[in-house]
Design a protein around this motif. Structure first.
Motif, mmCIF file in Angstrom:
data_model
loop_
_atom_site.group_PDB
_atom_site.id
_atom_site.type_symbol
_atom_site.label_atom_id
_atom_site.label_comp_id
_atom_site.label_asym_id
_atom_site.label_seq_id
_atom_site.Cartn_x
_atom_site.Cartn_y
_atom_site.Cartn_z
ATOM 1 N N ARG A 40 0.788 -1.541 -0.272
ATOM 2 C CA ARG A 40 -0.365 -0.185 -0.190
ATOM 3 C C ARG A 40 0.778 1.562 0.175
ATOM 4 N N PRO A 41 0.354 2.376 -0.433
ATOM 5 C CA PRO A 41 0.708 3.429 -0.645
ATOM 6 C C PRO A 41 1.850 4.077 0.675
ATOM 7 N N GLY A 42 2.749 4.286 0.962
ATOM 8 C CA GLY A 42 3.336 4.056 2.767
ATOM 9 C C GLY A 42 3.924 3.021 2.967
ATOM 10 N N ASP A 43 3.904 2.104 2.764
ATOM 11 C CA ASP A 43 4.791 1.285 3.262
ATOM 12 C C ASP A 43 5.546 1.249 2.855
ATOM 13 N N ALA A 44 6.795 0.232 3.528
ATOM 14 C CA ALA A 44 8.182 -0.310 4.251
ATOM 15 C C ALA A 44 8.913 -1.243 3.480
ATOM 16 N N VAL A 45 9.540 -1.625 2.614
ATOM 17 C CA VAL A 45 10.293 -2.723 1.356
ATOM 18 C C VAL A 45 10.991 -2.560 1.525
ATOM 19 N N LEU A 46 12.066 -4.159 0.983
ATOM 20 C CA LEU A 46 12.941 -4.515 1.378
ATOM 21 C C LEU A 46 13.219 -5.191 0.006
ATOM 22 N N ASP A 47 13.928 -5.151 -0.848
ATOM 23 C CA ASP A 47 14.468 -5.468 -1.980
ATOM 24 C C ASP A 47 15.884 -6.303 -1.259
ATOM 25 N N ALA A 48 16.048 -7.644 -1.203
ATOM 26 C CA ALA A 48 16.697 -8.192 -0.448
ATOM 27 C C ALA A 48 18.085 -8.915 -1.356
ATOM 28 N N GLY A 49 18.903 -8.916 -1.933
ATOM 29 C CA GLY A 49 19.676 -9.450 -3.466
ATOM 30 C C GLY A 49 19.042 -8.796 -4.309
ATOM 31 N N CYS A 50 18.859 -7.559 -4.061
ATOM 32 C CA CYS A 50 18.779 -6.523 -5.120
ATOM 33 C C CYS A 50 19.511 -6.176 -6.800
ATOM 34 N N GLY A 51 20.007 -7.405 -6.710
ATOM 35 C CA GLY A 51 21.329 -7.594 -7.714
ATOM 36 C C GLY A 51 21.114 -5.977 -8.703
ATOM 37 N N THR A 52 20.724 -5.899 -10.023
ATOM 38 C CA THR A 52 20.559 -4.757 -10.621
ATOM 39 C C THR A 52 19.130 -3.442 -10.302
ATOM 40 N N GLY A 53 18.691 -4.176 -9.657
ATOM 41 C CA GLY A 53 17.620 -3.927 -9.130
ATOM 42 C C GLY A 53 16.172 -3.972 -10.214
ATOM 43 N N ARG A 54 16.306 -4.930 -10.656
ATOM 44 C CA ARG A 54 15.048 -4.885 -11.974
ATOM 45 C C ARG A 54 13.466 -4.512 -10.762
ATOM 46 N N ALA A 55 13.705 -5.276 -9.165
ATOM 47 C CA ALA A 55 12.569 -5.039 -9.003
ATOM 48 C C ALA A 55 11.634 -3.147 -8.242
ATOM 49 N N LEU A 56 13.091 -2.778 -8.436
ATOM 50 C CA LEU A 56 12.822 -1.289 -7.469
ATOM 51 C C LEU A 56 11.987 -0.600 -8.130
ATOM 52 N N PRO A 57 11.025 -0.397 -9.295
ATOM 53 C CA PRO A 57 10.206 0.380 -10.169
ATOM 54 C C PRO A 57 9.247 0.044 -9.708
ATOM 55 N N ALA A 58 9.243 -1.412 -9.595
ATOM 56 C CA ALA A 58 7.555 -1.718 -9.096
ATOM 57 C C ALA A 58 7.186 -1.156 -7.955
ATOM 58 N N LEU A 59 8.367 -1.931 -6.861
ATOM 59 C CA LEU A 59 8.089 -1.671 -5.679
ATOM 60 C C LEU A 59 8.042 -0.280 -5.489
ATOM 61 N N ARG A 60 8.439 0.682 -5.903
ATOM 62 C CA ARG A 60 8.045 2.201 -5.468
ATOM 63 C C ARG A 60 7.302 2.655 -6.523
ATOM 64 N N GLU A 61 6.279 1.552 -7.632
ATOM 65 C CA GLU A 61 4.937 2.315 -8.045
ATOM 66 C C GLU A 61 4.103 1.438 -6.949
ATOM 67 N N ALA A 62 3.972 1.236 -6.247
ATOM 68 C CA ALA A 62 3.492 0.256 -5.455
ATOM 69 C C ALA A 62 3.082 1.171 -4.506
ATOM 70 N N VAL A 63 4.791 1.665 -3.769
ATOM 71 C CA VAL A 63 4.521 2.312 -1.970
ATOM 72 C C VAL A 63 4.283 3.753 -2.807
ATOM 73 N N GLY A 64 4.564 3.817 -3.412
ATOM 74 C CA GLY A 64 4.694 5.639 -3.968
ATOM 75 C C GLY A 64 5.683 6.062 -2.434
ATOM 76 N N GLU A 65 5.156 7.485 -3.549
ATOM 77 C CA GLU A 65 6.173 9.051 -2.694
ATOM 78 C C GLU A 65 6.408 8.283 -1.864
ATOM 79 N N ARG A 66 5.413 8.091 -0.398
ATOM 80 C CA ARG A 66 5.584 8.337 1.300
ATOM 81 C C ARG A 66 6.606 7.030 1.429
ATOM 82 N N GLY A 67 6.248 6.261 0.687
ATOM 83 C CA GLY A 67 6.756 5.243 1.438
ATOM 84 C C GLY A 67 8.096 5.053 0.920
ATOM 85 N N SER A 68 9.342 4.119 1.546
ATOM 86 C CA SER A 68 10.021 4.109 1.767
ATOM 87 C C SER A 68 10.786 2.279 1.103
ATOM 88 N N VAL A 69 11.647 2.581 0.476
ATOM 89 C CA VAL A 69 12.535 1.384 -0.675
ATOM 90 C C VAL A 69 13.502 1.249 -0.706
#
Length: 199
Positions: A40-69
């Protein structure tokens, strides 16, 4: 531990520069897997073993600007490739070890781990460390953009019954680490196991 990390760093370090060009079409699969976390917007999420960060755009979109990635990886070359791809704009990148996360206990809503489980040096302890940083009721997604059989075929090997991602192995491993497996998908197009953090 050092030997385990050296092996992981060497494996991924040698592949970091061209990782994204080798697997260019995984974006939709990552987005669908992130969707399974129900962030949800505002959530805090960790990409563990993020590699080249391919999940980061989707994680950011999911938590929004108020969230933490937060993306953490043990291989410098992978993080450098993430920065070159501009994915550091989607979250904070840290060089670090999933065995000793620089994160407060119960401070996150979810953890995403792509290709992570097979590279954990001490799976039970490492999954327990991921549980430590997630609030009770928070989620863990263990993902791979292709399933176990397809990955084994790509690597020229057979699936063995002791594969950590096999459901009969993974379910008790997660349970012993503070997680309860709630969904399990292993098909050619993806592997995705989602677990909830126990109280």
């Amino acid at each position: 531990m050092a030997d385990d990390h050296t092996h992981v760093q060497e494996f991924f370090g040698a592949r970091a520069a061209d990782w994204d060009t080798r697997f260019p079409d995984d974006g939709p699969a990552f987005a669908a897997a992130v969707g399974a976390l129900g962030l949800r917007p505002g959530d805090a999420v960790l990409d563990a073993g993020c590699g080249t960060g391919r999940a980061l755009p989707a994680l950011r979109e999911a938590v929004g600007e108020r969230g933490s990635v937060l993306g953490i990886d043990v291989t410098p070359g992978m993080l450098e490739a993430a920065v070159r791809a501009g994915r550091d704009r989607n979250g904070q990148l840290l060089l670090g070890d999933v065995a000793r996360l620089p994160v407060r206990s119960q401070s996150l809503d979810a953890v995403f781990g792509s290709g992570l489980i097979s590279h954990l040096p001490q799976p039970q302890e490492n999954l327990g460390e991921l549980a430590r940083v997630v609030r009770p009721g928070g989620l863990l997604a263990l993902f791979h953009p292709i399933g176990r059989a397809a990955l084994a075929a790509r690597q020229g090997r057979r699936i063995t019954p002791d594969d950590l991602r096999a459901e009969p192995v993974l379910r008790p491993l997660l349970a012993s680490s503070g997680w309860r497996l709630v969904s399990y998908t292993d098909e050619d197009s993806r592997f995705l196991a989602v677990a909830v953090r126990q109280d």
